[in-house]
Design a protein around this motif. Structure first.
Motif, PDB file in Angstrom:
ATOM      1  N   GLU A  54     -12.248   0.348   1.129  1.00 31.99           N
ATOM      2  CA  GLU A  54     -12.771  -1.016   1.260  1.00 31.99           C
ATOM      3  C   GLU A  54     -12.010  -2.011   0.394  1.00 31.99           C
ATOM      4  OE1 GLU A  54     -15.036  -2.458   3.351  1.00 31.99           O
ATOM      5  OE2 GLU A  54     -14.912  -0.530   4.369  1.00 31.99           O
ATOM      6  N   ALA A  55     -11.531  -1.558  -0.750  1.00 32.51           N
ATOM      7  CA  ALA A  55     -10.787  -2.443  -1.652  1.00 32.51           C
ATOM      8  C   ALA A  55      -9.450  -2.864  -1.043  1.00 32.51           C
ATOM      9  CB  ALA A  55     -10.577  -1.765  -2.995  1.00 32.51           C
ATOM     10  N   GLY A  56      -8.935  -2.075  -0.099  1.00 34.06           N
ATOM     11  CA  GLY A  56      -7.680  -2.396   0.574  1.00 34.06           C
ATOM     12  C   GLY A  56      -7.089  -1.159   1.211  1.00 34.06           C
ATOM     13  N   HIS A  57      -6.629  -1.307   2.460  1.00 30.40           N
ATOM     14  CA  HIS A  57      -6.026  -0.176   3.167  1.00 30.40           C
ATOM     15  C   HIS A  57      -4.972  -0.681   4.150  1.00 30.40           C
ATOM     16  CE1 HIS A  57      -9.551  -1.394   5.599  1.00 30.40           C
ATOM     17  NE2 HIS A  57      -8.756  -1.151   6.612  1.00 30.40           N
ATOM     18  N   ILE A  58      -4.140   0.223   4.616  1.00 34.75           N
ATOM     19  CA  ILE A  58      -3.108  -0.119   5.586  1.00 34.75           C
ATOM     20  C   ILE A  58      -3.783  -0.506   6.892  1.00 34.75           C
ATOM     21  CG2 ILE A  58      -1.123   0.737   6.905  1.00 34.75           C
ATOM     22  CD1 ILE A  58      -0.514   2.608   4.530  1.00 34.75           C
ATOM     23  N   LEU A  59      -3.339  -1.603   7.457  1.00 30.98           N
ATOM     24  CA  LEU A  59      -3.896  -2.111   8.704  1.00 30.98           C
ATOM     25  C   LEU A  59      -3.854  -1.036   9.794  1.00 30.98           C
ATOM     26  CD1 LEU A  59      -5.016  -4.877   9.580  1.00 30.98           C
ATOM     27  CD2 LEU A  59      -2.760  -5.418  10.452  1.00 30.98           C
ATOM     28  N   THR A 118       4.019  -1.856   0.542  1.00 34.33           N
ATOM     29  CA  THR A 118       4.285  -3.299   0.482  1.00 34.33           C
ATOM     30  C   THR A 118       4.003  -3.974   1.825  1.00 34.33           C
ATOM     31  OG1 THR A 118       6.617  -3.006   1.070  1.00 34.33           O
ATOM     32  CG2 THR A 118       6.074  -3.020  -1.286  1.00 34.33           C
ATOM     33  N   GLY A 119       3.591  -3.184   2.829  1.00 34.38           N
ATOM     34  CA  GLY A 119       3.319  -3.726   4.159  1.00 34.38           C
ATOM     35  C   GLY A 119       1.951  -4.398   4.245  1.00 34.38           C
ATOM     36  N   LYS A 120       1.551  -4.691   5.491  1.00 37.05           N
ATOM     37  CA  LYS A 120       0.283  -5.371   5.725  1.00 37.05           C
ATOM     38  C   LYS A 120      -0.897  -4.495   5.320  1.00 37.05           C
ATOM     39  CE  LYS A 120       1.847  -8.257   9.501  1.00 37.05           C
ATOM     40  NZ  LYS A 120       1.699  -8.624  10.909  1.00 37.05           N
ATOM     41  N   ILE A 121      -1.891  -5.152   4.724  1.00 33.96           N
ATOM     42  CA  ILE A 121      -3.105  -4.443   4.346  1.00 33.96           C
ATOM     43  C   ILE A 121      -4.319  -5.240   4.818  1.00 33.96           C
ATOM     44  CG2 ILE A 121      -2.063  -3.341   2.324  1.00 33.96           C
ATOM     45  CD1 ILE A 121      -3.731  -5.311   0.612  1.00 33.96           C
ATOM     46  N   LYS A 122      -5.434  -4.559   4.863  1.00 33.89           N
ATOM     47  CA  LYS A 122      -6.705  -5.182   5.192  1.00 33.89           C
ATOM     48  C   LYS A 122      -7.668  -4.862   4.053  1.00 33.89           C
ATOM     49  CE  LYS A 122     -10.303  -5.610   8.572  1.00 33.89           C
ATOM     50  NZ  LYS A 122     -10.808  -5.344   9.881  1.00 33.89           N
ATOM     51  N   THR A 123      -8.429  -5.847   3.634  1.00 29.98           N
ATOM     52  CA  THR A 123      -9.417  -5.605   2.589  1.00 29.98           C
ATOM     53  C   THR A 123     -10.805  -5.760   3.159  1.00 29.98           C
ATOM     54  OG1 THR A 123      -9.258  -7.912   1.906  1.00 29.98           O
ATOM     55  CG2 THR A 123      -7.924  -6.342   0.675  1.00 29.98           C
TER      56      THR A 123
END
Length: 125
Positions: A54-59, A118-123
């Motif tokens: 939830e804090a951040g993951h790969i899209l 370093t790529g796109k992430i979703k939080t």
């Protein structure tokens, strides 16, 4: 006493070497650019715990924590490539070993884990 300590150190060292070479055999570790090139056509699995996810993951990643992999293995298809990652690479390696023992062969992990991504992430919220 010294002999016992030396024996313990040697046994621990042998264990870590065994784990290292076993992981090298069952999972291919990919640099970020190689990982990016293939994960969209594969099953992208984040094996960290839900709060980390939830804090951040790969899209596009699904969260199947290492602690739940045994119960949720049916959610992962053995006939498609599986791209795994965790925070640093330790848990994804363990997940790959478990999946390999259960017939999965196309296993890949992100070198350095999410902390090097370093790529796109979703939080989360």
């Amino acid at each position: 006493m010294l002999y016992t300590l030396a024996t313990i150190i040697v046994v621990v060292l042998i264990y870590f070497l065994f784990v290292y070479f076993t992981q090298k055999r069952v999972v291919k570790t990919l640099k970020e650019d190689e990982f990016k090139a293939g994960y969209r056509k594969a099953q992208l699995i984040d094996v960290r715990e839900p709060n980390e996810f939830e804090a951040g993951h790969i899209l596009g990643a699904r969260n199947i924590p290492l602690t739940q992999i045994k119960m949720r293995m049916k959610e992962i298809r053995p006939d498609k490539p599986v791209y795994l990652y965790c925070q640093s690479g330790l848990r994804s390696g363990r997940a790959a070993q478990y999946l390999y023992r259960h017939g999965y062969r196309q296993l890949y992990q992100l070198e350095g884990g999410f902390k090097k991504w370093t790529g796109k992430i979703k939080t989360g919220k």
